[in-house]
Design a protein around this motif. Structure first.
Motif, PDB file in Angstrom:
ATOM      1  N   GLU A 252       0.834  -1.214   0.000  1.00  0.00           N
ATOM      2  CA  GLU A 252       0.000   0.000   0.000  1.00  0.00           C
ATOM      3  C   GLU A 252       0.865   1.259   0.000  1.00  0.00           C
ATOM      4  O   GLU A 252       0.548   2.254  -0.660  1.00  0.00           O
ATOM      5  CB  GLU A 252      -0.891   0.038   1.255  1.00  0.00           C
ATOM      6  CG  GLU A 252      -1.979  -1.014   1.250  1.00  0.00           C
ATOM      7  CD  GLU A 252      -2.783  -1.024   2.559  1.00  0.00           C
ATOM      8  OE1 GLU A 252      -2.848   0.025   3.244  1.00  0.00           O
ATOM      9  OE2 GLU A 252      -3.335  -2.084   2.891  1.00  0.00           O
TER      10      GLU A 252
ATOM     11  N   GLN B 159       2.344   1.817  -3.413  1.00  0.00           N
ATOM     12  CA  GLN B 159       1.311   2.301  -4.343  1.00  0.00           C
ATOM     13  C   GLN B 159       1.058   3.798  -4.124  1.00  0.00           C
ATOM     14  O   GLN B 159       0.921   4.568  -5.074  1.00  0.00           O
ATOM     15  CB  GLN B 159       0.017   1.497  -4.174  1.00  0.00           C
ATOM     16  CG  GLN B 159      -1.012   1.769  -5.265  1.00  0.00           C
ATOM     17  CD  GLN B 159      -0.454   1.524  -6.679  1.00  0.00           C
ATOM     18  OE1 GLN B 159       0.186   0.504  -6.945  1.00  0.00           O
ATOM     19  NE2 GLN B 159      -0.656   2.488  -7.594  1.00  0.00           N
TER      20      GLN B 159
ATOM     21  N   ARG C 293       3.701   5.622  -5.885  1.00  0.00           N
ATOM     22  CA  ARG C 293       3.465   5.679  -7.343  1.00  0.00           C
ATOM     23  C   ARG C 293       2.440   6.759  -7.679  1.00  0.00           C
ATOM     24  O   ARG C 293       2.528   7.416  -8.710  1.00  0.00           O
ATOM     25  CB  ARG C 293       2.947   4.331  -7.849  1.00  0.00           C
ATOM     26  CG  ARG C 293       3.977   3.251  -7.827  1.00  0.00           C
ATOM     27  CD  ARG C 293       3.585   1.999  -8.618  1.00  0.00           C
ATOM     28  NE  ARG C 293       4.739   1.126  -8.623  1.00  0.00           N
ATOM     29  CZ  ARG C 293       5.028   0.262  -7.640  1.00  0.00           C
ATOM     30  NH1 ARG C 293       4.190   0.101  -6.628  1.00  0.00           N
ATOM     31  NH2 ARG C 293       6.133  -0.450  -7.675  1.00  0.00           N
TER      32      ARG C 293
END
Ligand code: SAH
Length: 375
Positions: A249, A252, A255
């Motif tokens: 998580e 992500q 990102r």
């Protein structure tokens, strides 16, 4: 004791509200707020009397109601490498540290966001101090103002400033004090105020995933992530917050960080702990999990503190680790420890403040007691 409120930490809206309280009305409010803001954040005025282009009556009426008080310096320590650490106090039992790290051509101020911390990262000294409370915007921006006062570094818009960069890497977790950090960094990056560019301000988080996107959208500083491990089994132990927000998580969120690009890379901090996270397998795993994220890896030799359960990796191992990361295409600077002799290096900050219990007086007595205890 003075009951006057300090204007330090107020943004233009806050200053406008203070002015209205002082009886200023109409169009004068915005103009006066701009003038005050310029004196306070550009010139570092410490006294209303210094605001010579403002009417004497006005200065007098402000001085009756308000102050320009910053946190007070309790102690200043200067390392043999030039690093300076200030222990600041903003009220009974509220003590926190700020570190100035001079380098050729630049100077970085490491700013605290909380007194104590809730995260308990196993290798971090601050983590052994329970959270006392969040710092206010005035206490956060006040750290930069105290540093500029001490370094003679005003006006903020002048050339050759000594403090050129701010890192939210002192005591505490800035994303657990989001609103106050946001106001403070707004003042720090205000072009008509303390005037540091957003790129020169870095917010570091241990990984409070739900707040990362908001930080990008609403603060827009550079982002650093205290990663320290590339596998959940290891990270769960050394950064317990990982149990709540695991690596998948967290990465992500990186990102998706608003504005991330090759020109604006995320910094991953990685503390080198001997035998814990420093194998070459760990290095390969690290480059594997961050693939696709524009990043640089900051390798931090572990800084020791009394009773710490870890040791720093051997230098040769740090170099091998860095080489693997580097060959995978990531800059992998090894952070030179600064100010270790005065306990000012990464993860060494701590104050004697404890959470207020029955009364403020009680807390004061306790911290005086703690200060006398050895170690
Ligand atoms: N809570 C935020 C802000 C603190 S930043 C965060 O975790 O990012 C302080 C940095 O120093 C973090 O990367 C932290 O993990 C690191 N650090 C903590 N203790 C350390 C130690 N003993 N040696 C080296 N780095 C340490």
């Amino acid at each position: 004791m003075s009951t006057q409120a300090s204007l330090i930490g107020l943004d233009s809206e806050g200053l406008a509200a203070a002015l209205r309280e002082a009886g200023v009305e109409g169009k004068a409010v915005a103009m006066r707020a701009r003038q005050l803001s310029n004196w306070i954040y550009v010139h570092g005025a410490r006294d209303f009397a210094a605001m010579t282009n403002l009417a004497k009556d006005f200065r007098g009426s402000m001085a009756e109601r308000f102050t320009l008080a910053r946190p007070e310096i309790v102690t200043e320590q200067i390392s043999n490498d030039g690093t300076r650490k200030w222990l600041l106090r903003s009220g009974p039992g509220i003590e926190f540290e700020t570190v100035f790290i001079p380098e050729p051509g630049r100077g970085t101020l490491c700013v605290s966001s909380q007194v104590g911390c809730t995260l308990n990262c196993r290798f971090c000294h601050t983590g052994t101090q329970k959270l006392v409370r969040n710092l206010t915007p005035g206490e956060i921006v006040g750290q930069l103002m105290v540093a500029r006062d001490a370094l003679g570094d005003w006006p903020s818009t002048g050339e050759n400033r000594r403090v050129t960069n701010v890192v939210m890497m002192g005591m505490g977790e800035p994303l657990y004090n989001f609103e106050n950090v946001k106001v403070a960094l707004g003042l720090v990056t205000d072009g008509d105020g303390l005037a540091l560019s957003r790129r020169r301000v870095t917010l570091s988080t241990a990984g409070v995933v739900p707040m990362i996107k908001r930080a990008g959208e609403e603060i827009g500083s550079s982002l650093a992530i205290s990663l320290h491990a590339a596998r959940d089994e290891v990270r769960d132990i050394i950064v317990p917050l990982n149990k709540k927000y695991p690596l998948g998580e967290l990465l992500q969120a990186c990102r998706d960080y608003p504005g991330v690009s090759n020109a604006r890379r995320i910094t991953f901090e990685y503390v080198m702990l001997k035998g814990v996270n420093d194998s070459l397998v760990d290095a390969r795993e690290l480059v594997r999990v961050i693939r696709g994220i524009p990043a640089k890896i900051n390798l931090i030799p572990f800084n020791p503190w009394p009773g710490a359960p870890y040791e720093c990796s051997d230098w040769a191992q740090i170099e091998k680790f860095a080489e693997i990361v580097n060959r995978a295409g990531y800059a992998s600077p090894v952070r030179t420890p600064r100010g270790r002799d005065i306990m000012a290096a990464c993860g060494q900050l701590k104050s004697e403040s404890i959470k207020e219990r029955a009364s403020t007086r009680h807390a004061e007595l306790r911290s005086a007691e703690l200060a006398r205890m050895p170690g």
